[in-house]
Design a protein around this motif. Structure first.
Motif, PDB file in Angstrom:
ATOM      1  N   MET A   1      -3.505  21.440  11.104  1.00 38.59           N
ATOM      2  CA  MET A   1      -2.951  20.138  11.378  1.00 38.59           C
ATOM      3  C   MET A   1      -1.963  19.797  10.273  1.00 38.59           C
ATOM      4  N   LYS A   2      -0.791  19.343  10.662  1.00 40.45           N
ATOM      5  CA  LYS A   2       0.245  18.993   9.709  1.00 40.45           C
ATOM      6  C   LYS A   2      -0.005  17.580   9.173  1.00 40.45           C
ATOM      7  N   LEU A   3       0.012  17.448   7.854  1.00 38.67           N
ATOM      8  CA  LEU A   3      -0.125  16.134   7.235  1.00 38.67           C
ATOM      9  C   LEU A   3       1.239  15.489   7.131  1.00 38.67           C
ATOM     10  N   ILE A   4       1.290  14.207   7.410  1.00 36.53           N
ATOM     11  CA  ILE A   4       2.545  13.484   7.254  1.00 36.53           C
ATOM     12  C   ILE A   4       2.331  12.353   6.261  1.00 36.53           C
ATOM     13  N   PRO A   5       3.301  12.128   5.388  1.00 36.46           N
ATOM     14  CA  PRO A   5       3.146  11.038   4.424  1.00 36.46           C
ATOM     15  C   PRO A   5       3.291   9.684   5.119  1.00 36.46           C
ATOM     16  N   ILE A   6       2.476   8.735   4.716  1.00 37.43           N
ATOM     17  CA  ILE A   6       2.584   7.375   5.238  1.00 37.43           C
ATOM     18  C   ILE A   6       2.633   6.410   4.063  1.00 37.43           C
ATOM     19  N   THR A   7       3.131   5.234   4.322  1.00 37.77           N
ATOM     20  CA  THR A   7       3.157   4.177   3.325  1.00 37.77           C
ATOM     21  C   THR A   7       2.304   3.026   3.835  1.00 37.77           C
ATOM     22  N   ILE A   8       1.370   2.588   3.010  1.00 38.82           N
ATOM     23  CA  ILE A   8       0.537   1.444   3.382  1.00 38.82           C
ATOM     24  C   ILE A   8       1.391   0.187   3.232  1.00 38.82           C
ATOM     25  N   PRO A   9       1.478  -0.634   4.267  1.00 39.91           N
ATOM     26  CA  PRO A   9       2.297  -1.850   4.174  1.00 39.91           C
ATOM     27  C   PRO A   9       1.811  -2.795   3.072  1.00 39.91           C
ATOM     28  N   ASP A  10       2.750  -3.499   2.457  1.00 39.58           N
ATOM     29  CA  ASP A  10       2.419  -4.474   1.412  1.00 39.58           C
ATOM     30  C   ASP A  10       1.811  -5.742   1.983  1.00 39.58           C
ATOM     31  N   ILE A  11       2.145  -6.048   3.218  1.00 41.72           N
ATOM     32  CA  ILE A  11       1.687  -7.286   3.855  1.00 41.72           C
ATOM     33  C   ILE A  11       0.628  -6.941   4.902  1.00 41.72           C
ATOM     34  N   PHE A  12      -0.487  -7.640   4.827  1.00 37.55           N
ATOM     35  CA  PHE A  12      -1.568  -7.424   5.781  1.00 37.55           C
ATOM     36  C   PHE A  12      -1.323  -8.276   7.020  1.00 37.55           C
ATOM     37  N   THR A  13      -0.743  -7.656   8.024  1.00 39.39           N
ATOM     38  CA  THR A  13      -0.484  -8.337   9.286  1.00 39.39           C
ATOM     39  C   THR A  13      -1.767  -8.365  10.122  1.00 39.39           C
ATOM     40  N   PRO A  14      -1.833  -9.227  11.134  1.00 37.24           N
ATOM     41  CA  PRO A  14      -3.005  -9.215  12.016  1.00 37.24           C
ATOM     42  C   PRO A  14      -3.244  -7.840  12.644  1.00 37.24           C
ATOM     43  N   GLU A  15      -2.157  -7.136  13.000  1.00 38.02           N
ATOM     44  CA  GLU A  15      -2.289  -5.812  13.605  1.00 38.02           C
ATOM     45  C   GLU A  15      -2.901  -4.811  12.616  1.00 38.02           C
ATOM     46  N   LEU A  16      -2.460  -4.834  11.373  1.00 36.28           N
ATOM     47  CA  LEU A  16      -3.004  -3.939  10.350  1.00 36.28           C
ATOM     48  C   LEU A  16      -4.470  -4.269  10.072  1.00 36.28           C
ATOM     49  N   CYS A  17      -4.792  -5.543   9.977  1.00 33.81           N
ATOM     50  CA  CYS A  17      -6.189  -5.940   9.743  1.00 33.81           C
ATOM     51  C   CYS A  17      -7.077  -5.522  10.907  1.00 33.81           C
ATOM     52  N   ASN A  18      -6.565  -5.641  12.127  1.00 39.78           N
ATOM     53  CA  ASN A  18      -7.325  -5.213  13.300  1.00 39.78           C
ATOM     54  C   ASN A  18      -7.590  -3.717  13.250  1.00 39.78           C
ATOM     55  N   LEU A  19      -6.569  -2.926  12.880  1.00 38.22           N
ATOM     56  CA  LEU A  19      -6.734  -1.482  12.756  1.00 38.22           C
ATOM     57  C   LEU A  19      -7.777  -1.149  11.691  1.00 38.22           C
ATOM     58  N   TYR A  20      -7.690  -1.793  10.536  1.00 34.03           N
ATOM     59  CA  TYR A  20      -8.696  -1.564   9.490  1.00 34.03           C
ATOM     60  C   TYR A  20     -10.098  -1.885   9.990  1.00 34.03           C
ATOM     61  N   GLY A  21     -10.234  -2.956  10.759  1.00 35.63           N
ATOM     62  CA  GLY A  21     -11.538  -3.317  11.312  1.00 35.63           C
ATOM     63  C   GLY A  21     -12.092  -2.230  12.222  1.00 35.63           C
ATOM     64  N   HIS A  22     -11.236  -1.671  13.065  1.00 38.58           N
ATOM     65  CA  HIS A  22     -11.668  -0.574  13.939  1.00 38.58           C
ATOM     66  C   HIS A  22     -12.136   0.625  13.111  1.00 38.58           C
ATOM     67  N   ILE A  23     -11.355   0.987  12.109  1.00 41.97           N
ATOM     68  CA  ILE A  23     -11.691   2.162  11.297  1.00 41.97           C
ATOM     69  C   ILE A  23     -12.975   1.929  10.503  1.00 41.97           C
ATOM     70  N   ILE A  24     -13.132   0.739   9.937  1.00 44.66           N
ATOM     71  CA  ILE A  24     -14.331   0.438   9.154  1.00 44.66           C
ATOM     72  C   ILE A  24     -15.577   0.420  10.038  1.00 44.66           C
ATOM     73  N   SER A  25     -15.463  -0.154  11.249  1.00 49.10           N
ATOM     74  CA  SER A  25     -16.650  -0.291  12.096  1.00 49.10           C
ATOM     75  C   SER A  25     -16.979   0.968  12.887  1.00 49.10           C
ATOM     76  N   ASP A  26     -15.970   1.705  13.335  1.00 45.26           N
ATOM     77  CA  ASP A  26     -16.217   2.846  14.216  1.00 45.26           C
ATOM     78  C   ASP A  26     -15.535   4.132  13.747  1.00 45.26           C
ATOM     79  N   GLY A  27     -15.294   4.250  12.477  1.00 43.61           N
ATOM     80  CA  GLY A  27     -14.593   5.439  12.004  1.00 43.61           C
ATOM     81  C   GLY A  27     -14.738   5.626  10.512  1.00 43.61           C
ATOM     82  N   GLY A  28     -13.727   6.219   9.929  1.00 41.67           N
ATOM     83  CA  GLY A  28     -13.743   6.446   8.499  1.00 41.67           C
ATOM     84  C   GLY A  28     -12.461   7.122   8.045  1.00 41.67           C
TER      85      GLY A  28
END
Length: 70
Positions: free
Chosen positions: A1-28
């Motif tokens: 699997m190829k790794l791609i670099p990503i940048t974590i956004p500086d601003i926590f938007t509702p969409e980003l917070c929702n994604l974090y919630g999914h990962i924390i509750s049902d992932g890792g």
């Protein structure tokens, strides 16, 4: 699997917070031997899988690999 670099956004938007919630509750986030990270998400509800997929594409501009386990 190829790794791609990503940048974590500086601003926590509702969409980003929702994604974090999914990962924390049902992932890792797992660190690979080479220092990269892999995000894992597991859910049986197709609409939530599609939501997470859309958010990963929208926020990080990356296409997630989806596997189905039985």
């Amino acid at each position: 699997m190829k790794l791609i670099p990503i940048t974590i956004p500086d601003i926590f938007t509702p969409e980003l917070c929702n994604l974090y919630g999914h990962i924390i509750s049902d992932g890792g986030i797992h660190q690979n031997k080479n220092g990269g990270c892999r995000v894992q998400y597991s859910n049986t509800r197709e609409e939530l899988i599609e939501e997470v997929k859309h958010q990963l594409i929208s926020i990080f501009n990356c296409k997630p690999k989806i596997t189905v386990s039985h």
